[in-house]
Design a protein around this motif. Structure first.
Motif, short mmCIF file in Angstrom:
data_model
loop_
_atom_site.label_atom_id
_atom_site.label_comp_id
_atom_site.label_asym_id
_atom_site.label_seq_id
_atom_site.Cartn_x
_atom_site.Cartn_y
_atom_site.Cartn_z
N ARG A 1 -22.03 12.78 5.11
CA ARG A 1 -21.47 12.11 6.29
C ARG A 1 -19.99 12.41 6.46
N SER A 2 -19.30 12.67 5.36
CA SER A 2 -17.86 12.90 5.45
C SER A 2 -17.48 14.39 5.38
N THR A 3 -18.47 15.26 5.21
CA THR A 3 -18.14 16.69 5.15
C THR A 3 -18.98 17.56 6.09
N ALA A 4 -20.23 17.17 6.35
CA ALA A 4 -21.10 18.02 7.17
C ALA A 4 -20.79 17.92 8.65
N HIS A 5 -20.53 16.70 9.13
CA HIS A 5 -20.17 16.47 10.52
C HIS A 5 -21.08 17.20 11.51
N GLY A 6 -22.37 16.91 11.39
CA GLY A 6 -23.33 17.43 12.35
C GLY A 6 -23.87 18.82 12.08
N LYS A 7 -23.48 19.46 10.97
CA LYS A 7 -23.96 20.81 10.67
C LYS A 7 -25.45 20.77 10.34
N ASP A 8 -26.12 21.91 10.57
CA ASP A 8 -27.57 21.93 10.36
C ASP A 8 -27.97 22.02 8.90
N SER B 1 -11.79 15.46 2.99
CA SER B 1 -12.25 14.61 4.09
C SER B 1 -13.14 13.49 3.57
N PHE B 2 -12.78 12.27 3.89
CA PHE B 2 -13.62 11.12 3.54
C PHE B 2 -13.95 10.32 4.80
N HIS B 3 -13.80 10.95 5.96
CA HIS B 3 -14.02 10.26 7.23
C HIS B 3 -15.28 10.78 7.92
N ASP B 4 -15.74 10.02 8.89
CA ASP B 4 -16.91 10.44 9.66
C ASP B 4 -16.47 11.25 10.87
N GLN B 5 -17.40 11.52 11.78
CA GLN B 5 -17.09 12.35 12.94
C GLN B 5 -16.08 11.71 13.88
N THR B 6 -15.91 10.39 13.79
CA THR B 6 -14.95 9.70 14.65
C THR B 6 -13.54 9.72 14.05
N PRO C 1 -16.72 3.30 5.09
CA PRO C 1 -16.64 2.10 4.23
C PRO C 1 -17.08 2.38 2.80
N TYR C 2 -18.04 3.27 2.62
CA TYR C 2 -18.48 3.61 1.27
C TYR C 2 -17.32 4.07 0.42
N TRP C 3 -16.48 4.97 0.96
CA TRP C 3 -15.36 5.51 0.19
C TRP C 3 -14.25 4.47 0.01
N GLU C 4 -14.06 3.62 1.03
CA GLU C 4 -13.08 2.55 0.89
C GLU C 4 -13.45 1.67 -0.30
N ASP C 5 -14.73 1.31 -0.39
CA ASP C 5 -15.19 0.46 -1.48
C ASP C 5 -15.17 1.21 -2.81
N PHE C 6 -15.59 2.48 -2.78
CA PHE C 6 -15.65 3.32 -3.97
C PHE C 6 -14.29 3.38 -4.67
N TYR C 7 -13.25 3.67 -3.89
CA TYR C 7 -11.91 3.81 -4.49
C TYR C 7 -11.24 2.46 -4.73
N SER C 8 -11.58 1.48 -3.92
CA SER C 8 -11.01 0.14 -4.13
C SER C 8 -11.44 -0.41 -5.49
N ARG C 9 -12.71 -0.18 -5.86
CA ARG C 9 -13.21 -0.66 -7.14
C ARG C 9 -12.54 0.05 -8.32
N ARG C 10 -11.92 1.17 -8.04
CA ARG C 10 -11.20 1.92 -9.08
C ARG C 10 -9.69 1.74 -8.94
N MET C 11 -9.31 0.81 -8.09
CA MET C 11 -7.90 0.49 -7.83
C MET C 11 -7.13 1.74 -7.42
N MET C 12 -7.74 2.51 -6.52
CA MET C 12 -7.14 3.74 -6.01
C MET C 12 -7.21 3.75 -4.50
N ALA C 13 -6.27 4.46 -3.89
CA ALA C 13 -6.33 4.69 -2.45
C ALA C 13 -7.28 5.86 -2.19
#
Length: 210
Positions: free
Chosen positions: A49-56, A158-163, A168-180
């Motif tokens: 979701r954060s790297t393919a951005h609609g690729k086949d 890239s950790f963002h979606d097409q928009t 949110p997955y990455w926000e939570d993933f790094y938050s639990r590791r006390m990282m930005a």
């Protein structure tokens, strides 16, 4: 009945492969040392979701093919660390697989470099520059051109979606590791590596090795 299902499966694979412009192969004899093996997950995940951005072909993993003592093997970075995996085991993970051929590489030196990383731990936070490695980072750190220089440079991660919103997955993933979230930090990903000018996606693996 089993034969019928097998034929239907092969027909479906053939249709998908033709649509994507790749030839289907079923034998490791058609692979070459240094080929990159790109895997497509059964369903969308945070990486695609954060790297393919609609690729086949939303790749989420990559390994390096080579022949070791007559046996087809794959050097890859997985949760257990950087390991050497039998090709058959790699291919049976239930994912679609495409083969990328790297142009201009010093294949022997690149594989030698990759082997030197075997045993290093997996990079769970995708941080470039330490002694841990994730799958595409292993490729980036291993491959050199015939001039001896690195073949793959890093890109902004890239950790963002097409928009453009960080998932949110990455926000939570790094938050639990006390990282930005390291959005924009130097790194790599399988999807982007597959699109480099020096990589040509040549084949789709049929999943049957005879």
């Amino acid at each position: 009945m089993r034969i019928g299902r097998t034929i239907c499966t092969l027909m479906a694979i053939a249709t998908a492969s033709v649509a994507l412009g790749q030839r289907i192969i079923c034998q490791t004899s058609q692979l070459r040392d240094g080929d990159l093996l790109f895997q497509v997950p059964p369903s969308e995940n945070a990486i695609t979701r954060s790297t393919a951005h609609g690729k086949d072909k939303p790749f989420d993993h990559v390994g390096i093919f080579h022949i070791e003592k007559g046996k087809p093997m794959v050097i890859e970075a997985v949760y257990e660390g950087v390991v050497e995996t039998p090709f058959e085991e790699f291919a049976k993970r239930g994912k679609l697989m495409f083969i990328g051929r790297v142009r201009g590489a010093d294949v022997g030196k690149s594989i030698e470099n990759a082997k030197q990383h075997i045993g290093k731990p997996y990079d769970f936070v995708f941080s470039n520059g330490d002694q841990t490695l994730y799958c595409s980072e292993l490729v980036e750190k291993s491959f050199v051109g015939k001039n001896g220089k690195k073949l793959f440079s890093t890109i902004p991660m890239s950790f963002h979606d097409q928009t453009g919103m960080i998932l949110p997955y990455w926000e939570d993933f790094y938050s639990r590791r006390m990282m930005a979230v390291p959005e924009g930090a130097p790194g790599t990903n399988p999807m982007e590596l597959s699109a480099r000018k020096c990589v040509k996606i040549k084949y789709q693996w049929c999943g049957i090795d005879k």
